[in-house]
Design a protein around this motif. Structure first.
Motif: not given
Length: 963
Positions: A227, A222, A219-220
């Motif tokens: 990703y 940043t 879910s991160d």
């Protein structure tokens, strides 16, 4: 010691040859013949005959042919015998195993033509990298999490585990910050190992906590450009967890009946396994956050098989709907990709869930350009084109799953949906990547139209054309569209300013051009590539793509005269400025030439181009070049040399070899090949000009001989020089160049003392004497027909060679010197014959020159006496206990030589042979079988009229027993 005069026997080679011929024998139709097929008979036990047997003959059937397999077992081959005696329980088990395998194959839907996720994993990890710092949460075990003691009550154990699960969100974590990408990957690997360790130590809740924490990382966003790689790493852990849970529940299903079949039903699962399975799903349902709950349940989706036949088909739509609650479009699309991956593994026939995931993704497509995403990209300084490429692995995978063995009507529907979204470039690119190449190629013009209408700001059009080109490299578009397709694509490609973008597209479309067009179009493409890649030496950053272009061209153009006549081909090669890359390209070209060039060539275009290519390979050799690399380069150059032929223009052929020698002087195998080729050329000249030996022909042959004589001394391998001197001397002799032949043979004789004790053979040091022995045997065969030089004396070459053999320092534990002397005796015996066993046309050998002159024969006998004395002296030195076996072997070897070449009617020679026979057996080292066969041979020979004296000899040769 008194000298033993040698008395060679007279030979009638013609009658000996005739006596050695095999007699022809007529074979009846039913008789045994070694080429007839072997018949293997079956066992009488018919019920055990295995499936697939084609024999119908029982073991009691008669056959006139003896089979070496069946005769051992009285008509039963080993396999049939095993089947006949096999236990019936084993047979039943085998039948059940076969049925299970068949059922498994019947249910298999995904075949080898489906590209697995594992093949994409490495590419994603290599492509999506970052230099930004990353963070990760690690599970920290506490006292609460320790395993209960064996004496704990079951209820207390369950309560403790529930408390541990609740404790997950109460601070039992540690956040690690400022990790590099490599550190991050190592931490993930550590978590994967911790998961396995916790599971192995029966800490199932701890294992679940690790999986939940890892799932939360998805879910991160940043560090958004990392990703896709993060997704690959985390889902590896999820896969491990899913496999552990499934195998745990499966192991609980073991009972007296054994393990469950692959196609088991829930009814065959015991209650304990079902309860455990439900317990896992209940634990996962209690996870509060959406993303970890989704991923962990998807990871154990396969476990639904233990509970219900429809469990998987019911869960897939529910999980698909859950993804709608994920707000970030990038996170959501990768969740869909994971669900599609798991779905294809456990239920590939449930296509509806795949389609639903894709259509849901299309509904959320506008989110990519929403304010939330745009603000996030501004914060992370990520441009929209780069951001859109992050979606590619997920969308490509979803579409690959949908397109797998899908009907064309579905693929057409996908195209229409793309059009409704305004021909979104990202989606269109994924469609072209996922759909079958044949489908894309058949609609190439439609796709080109859609590409033209795409908005280039988010996803560059050249990437779309590259994807289209990849499809057209695997499937052909309609013939009427091919030129228009190339023109449309190249209009876009040639306008690219970035050299890397340009070469990535050009590399793909070169193959399309080679497949469907001629030299003219390929030359145009090469000119355009040179134009784009030459400024600022841009080619230095594009060597892999440039190599790929060359490889594709030589894959499709096998007519090298056409290829090298292309104006821009050699200038294209000049862009390979880095030596290592340039050599690799040259090697590819030469490998293609050797593989595809069917006929020898004299085409000047080919010769000039390939001489340049070979010269490039040769000049790359230096002191640091490995031997294997030298051998490979030499092999390629030799392959080229062998393919060059000027027909009957022998002078031009020799000129080519002279030029090649000057160009490739640093590769010894090439020089060796050139000497062989020139010798072959001289022999070809002799064959063609037979009966027409003009001065010009003789001069040419002498030129060939001179080439060899000059080239051979430059070689470093001493045995290469010896053998080439011998071979070249034979060629000179065959062409009546007697003085040149003598020069070669003298050079070979003078080189023998330089032979070292050890030589390097394929990187290993080996004794040289066996190779020297082989050389001498070949040399002796040639010396038989070499006529004596009128100014050098009788047998001057043989005398010189004997002196060299005598002076050479032989190994103390070697008998090769005596074996060579024995072969000299064979040579001298052949020289005493009235007519030699073979001759060279138009060359008078010593049998003709001397005509059996008594002085000549006397000289030969003197040499024979000296050789025999050397052999007997050596036999005496082997009288020590440790050398008696060698003495026995040499004595028998010399005995056989006397038997074959000596006149045993001479009493002294006859007695010598008897002494050698007894010496061979004296100390018990003789092989009894060999002695028996030798004696039988002597008795058979004694039946021939001219060999009657062998009868008496056989009586004087006792066989000693070893008792």
């Amino acid at each position: 010691m008194a000298a033993f005069p040698w008395h060679p026997r007279s030979r009638n080679y013609t009658s000996e040859f005739e006596s050695c011929r095999l007699e022809a024998a007529l074979v009846e139709f039913g008789d045994y013949h070694p080429l007839k097929p072997i018949t293997v008979t079956e066992s009488k036990t018919k019920k055990m005959v295995r499936k697939g047997s084609t024999s119908s003959t029982s073991s009691s059937s008669s056959s006139s042919m003896i089979d070496p397999l069946s005769s051992v077992l009285d008509g039963t081959d080993p396999l049939s015998l095993f089947a006949a005696t096999a236990d019936s329980v084993t047979t039943a088990a085998n039948t059940d195993s076969t049925r299970k395998k068949r059922d498994k194959d019947d249910s298999l839907v995904v075949g080898s033509d489906f590209e697995p996720w594992s093949s994409k994993r490495g590419e994603i990890l290599a492509r999506y990298t970052t230099t930004e710092k990353l963070s990760i949460n690690l599970y920290m075990s506490s006292e609460k999490g320790k395993a209960t003691t064996p004496g704990s009550a079951v209820s207390e154990k369950v309560r403790t585990r529930l408390e541990e699960l609740d404790d997950l969100e109460e601070g039992s974590q540690k956040e690690l910050l400022n990790l590099t990408q490599q550190d991050y990957m190592h931490r993930i690997e550590d978590l994967n190992q911790s998961l396995k360790d916790a599971w192995a130590s029966d800490q199932k809740v701890k294992a679940l906590k690790i999986v939940i924490q890892c799932s939360k990382l998805l879910s991160d966003t940043t560090v958004i450009q990392f990703y896709p790689s993060k997704f690959v790493l985390i889902t590896d852990i999820l896969d491990t967890f899913g496999k552990l849970v499934y195998e745990r529940i499966l192991s609980m299903c073991l009972d007296n009946r054994g393990s469950l079949p692959d196609n088991f039903t829930p009814e065959s699962v015991n209650d304990t396994a079902k309860e455990t399975c439900l317990n896992w799903f209940f634990k996962i349902a209690s996870i509060r956050e959406l993303i970890p709950r989704f991923y962990v349940e998807a990871a154990i989706l396969k476990c639904n098989k233990f509970l219900s036949k429809t469990g998987i088909s019911e869960c897939l739509p529910r999980l698909t709907t859950m993804i709608r609650g994920i707000g970030d479009p990038l996170v959501a699309v990768y969740a869909r990709a994971y669900l599609c991956r798991v779905g294809m593994e456990v239920a590939p026939h449930l296509k509806e869930s795949l389609n639903k995931n894709f259509f849901d993704f299309l509904l959320t497509f506008k989110q990519m350009h929403g304010d939330t995403v745009q603000n996030q990209l501004v914060v992370q300084c990520v441009e929209i084109p780069l951001y859109l490429t992050l979606y590619s692995p997920a969308i490509d995978w979803i579409l690959q799953c949908i397109a797998y063995r899908a009907p064309e009507i579905l693929l057409t529907e996908m195209m229409e949906r793309c059009k409704k979204l305004g021909n979104n470039a990202l989606l269109l690119n994924s469609v072209m990547s996922a759909f079958r190449a044949e489908f894309i190629a058949a609609r190439s013009m439609d796709f080109i139209g859609m590409i033209k209408e795409c908005d280039e700001s988010g996803f560059p059009k050249h990437l779309l054309f590259r994807s289209l080109g990849l499809n057209l490299a695997m499937a052909d578009p309609p013939e009427c569209d091919r030129l228009q397709i190339l023109n449309e694509a190249w209009k876009v490609i040639t306008k690219l300013k970035n050299p890397q973008d340009y070469i990535n597209c050009a590399d793909v479309w070169v193959e399309y051009t080679c497949r469907h067009f001629t030299k003219r179009e390929v030359n145009t493409v090469l000119a355009d590539v040179i134009k784009h890649m030459t400024p600022d030496r841009a080619f230095e950053d594009a060597y892999p793509q440039l190599q790929s272009i060359i490889q594709k061209i030589i894959t499709y153009f096998h007519d090298f005269s056409v290829l090298f006549s292309a104006e821009k081909f050699l200038p294209f090669l000049d862009m390979f400025q880095k030596e290592s890359v340039r050599v690799e390209v040259c090697k590819c070209i030469m490998e293609a030439f050797i593989k595809h060039q069917q006929d020898a060539t004299k085409d000047p275009v080919i010769l000039n181009a390939l001489l340049h290519v070979c010269k490039t390979m040769h000049d790359s050799v230096n002191a640091l070049t490995l031997e294997d690399e030298k051998r490979m380069l030499a092999s390629l150059i030799n392959g080229f040399i062998k393919m060059v032929s000027f027909g009957r223009d022998f002078e031009q052929q020799l000129s080519f070899y002279v030029e090649a020698r000057s160009m490739f002087c640093n590769l010894e195998p090439v020089l060796v090949q050139l000497v062989h080729s020139v010798n072959q050329l001289a022999m070809e000249t002799r064959k063609v000009m037979k009966g027409n030996h003009s001065r010009k022909t003789a001069a040419f042959v002498r030129a060939c001989v001179a080439f060899c004589f000059i080239t051979i001394p430059s070689l470093t391998s001493i045995f290469a020089r010896l053998n080439l001197y011998l071979n070249s001397g034979q060629v000179a002799l065959a062409n009546q160049c007697l003085s040149q032949a003598d020069a070669f043979f003298k050079a070979a004789v003078s080189l023998v003392p330089e032979v070292p004790k050890m030589i390097n053979i394929d990187g290993k040091m080996r004794p040289s004497e066996p190779f020297l022995l082989e050389f001498f045997c070949n040399f002796f065969s040639t010396l038989l027909i070499v006529p004596d030089h009128p100014e050098q004396g009788v047998l001057f070459l043989v005398r010189g060679l004997l002196n060299v053999i005598q002076d050479y320092t032989w190994e103390d534990n070697s008998d090769d010197k005596v074996r060579i002397y024995t072969n000299v005796l064979h040579l001298l015996s052949a020289m005493t014959q009235e007519t030699y066993i073979y001759h060279i046309d138009k060359v008078d050998s010593n049998d003709t020159l001397y005509g059996g002159d008594s002085k000549f024969l006397t000289e030969i006998n003197k040499l024979c006496e000296a050789v025999i004395a050397q052999i007997l002296d050596h036999l005496k030195t082997l009288g020590q206990e440790e050398t008696l076996k060698r003495q026995s072997q040499l004595a028998l070897y010399f005995f056989n030589s006397i038997l074959a070449h000596g006149d045993l009617r001479n009493n002294r020679l006859n007695q010598l042979s008897v002494n050698l026979w007894n010496l061979a057996q004296k100390h018990g080292f003789a092989d009894t079988k060999t002695m028996v066969k030798t004696l039988e041979y002597i008795k058979r020979q004694s039946k021939q009229p001219e060999m009657s004296h062998f009868t008496e000899l056989a009586l004087r040769l006792p066989l000693q027993s070893r008792t």
